[in-house]
Write a protein that holds these residues in place. Structure first.
Motif, short mmCIF file in Angstrom:
data_model
loop_
_atom_site.label_atom_id
_atom_site.label_comp_id
_atom_site.label_asym_id
_atom_site.label_seq_id
_atom_site.Cartn_x
_atom_site.Cartn_y
_atom_site.Cartn_z
N GLU A 1 0.84 -1.21 0.00
CA GLU A 1 0.00 0.00 0.00
C GLU A 1 0.87 1.26 0.00
O GLU A 1 0.63 2.20 -0.76
CB GLU A 1 -0.92 -0.02 1.23
CG GLU A 1 -1.86 1.16 1.29
CD GLU A 1 -2.74 1.15 2.53
OE1 GLU A 1 -3.73 1.89 2.53
OE2 GLU A 1 -2.43 0.42 3.50
N ARG A 2 1.89 1.29 0.83
CA ARG A 2 2.81 2.44 0.90
C ARG A 2 3.51 2.65 -0.43
O ARG A 2 3.64 3.79 -0.90
CB ARG A 2 3.83 2.23 2.02
CG ARG A 2 4.63 3.49 2.36
CD ARG A 2 5.52 3.34 3.59
NE ARG A 2 4.93 2.55 4.66
CZ ARG A 2 5.39 1.37 5.08
NH1 ARG A 2 6.47 0.84 4.54
NH2 ARG A 2 4.80 0.71 6.04
N GLY B 1 2.36 1.96 -3.34
CA GLY B 1 1.37 2.55 -4.22
C GLY B 1 1.19 4.03 -3.98
O GLY B 1 1.13 4.83 -4.93
N TRP B 2 1.10 4.43 -2.70
CA TRP B 2 0.94 5.85 -2.39
C TRP B 2 2.19 6.63 -2.78
O TRP B 2 2.09 7.74 -3.31
CB TRP B 2 0.64 6.06 -0.90
CG TRP B 2 -0.73 5.63 -0.51
CD1 TRP B 2 -1.06 4.68 0.41
CD2 TRP B 2 -1.97 6.13 -1.02
NE1 TRP B 2 -2.42 4.54 0.49
CE2 TRP B 2 -3.01 5.44 -0.38
CE3 TRP B 2 -2.31 7.09 -1.97
CZ2 TRP B 2 -4.36 5.68 -0.63
CZ3 TRP B 2 -3.66 7.33 -2.22
CH2 TRP B 2 -4.66 6.63 -1.56
N ASP B 3 3.37 6.07 -2.53
CA ASP B 3 4.62 6.78 -2.83
C ASP B 3 4.89 6.92 -4.32
O ASP B 3 5.37 7.96 -4.77
CB ASP B 3 5.82 6.07 -2.17
CG ASP B 3 5.80 6.18 -0.65
OD1 ASP B 3 5.02 7.01 -0.11
OD2 ASP B 3 6.55 5.43 0.01
N GLY C 1 2.53 6.19 -6.87
CA GLY C 1 1.34 6.48 -7.66
C GLY C 1 0.79 5.28 -8.41
O GLY C 1 -0.17 5.40 -9.16
#
Length: 130
Positions: free
Chosen positions: A80-81, A83-85, A87
């Motif tokens: 998840e991290r 993906g957030w970092d 994009g």
């Protein structure tokens, strides 16, 4: 150059009906196959993050899994991290073998709910009257 496909909402021809779906993982019980076994994906290496179920003349299932080994990631929180970092989360598509599709659909989820509404009223509140 490698072509990348971003997974978005489901579509079907004219998409006259659109909607949502929700599912619960089936509880693994002794003697019954897990989601990973049903899909033929190595649980030690991959984390399944998405599933497509397409019904046309036949039923087809594709699972989308993240390669933890290649990316040096262990937990879902790390995925998840990532993906957030960055994009995006890179996944690989695995088509479930035709011989196993029926078992996958029947056994992969404890509950599977699909709700479709007419595209023309998709942003309206539909209220069930008694």
């Amino acid at each position: 150059m490698t072509e990348h496909q971003v997974l978005g909402p489901a579509t079907a021809g004219w998409s006259d009906y659109v909607g949502t779906a929700a599912a619960e993982d089936a509880v693994a019980t002794l003697g019954s196959p897990s989601l990973y076994e049903l899909a033929g994906v190595d649980r030690e290496r991959w984390t399944i993050l998405g599933v497509d179920i397409a019904v046309d003349e036949s039923t087809a299932v594709t699972v989308y899994a993240f390669d933890r080994t290649t990316h040096g990631v262990v937990s879902v929180e790390e995925i998840e991290r990532l993906g957030w970092d960055s994009g995006q989360i890179p996944v690989t598509a695995f088509a479930v073998d035709d011989a196993h599709v029926e078992a996958f659909v029947e056994d992969a989820f404890k509950r599977l709910t699909v709700r479709l509404v007419s595209r023309a009223v998709r942003d309206q509140a539909l209220v069930v009257q008694e």
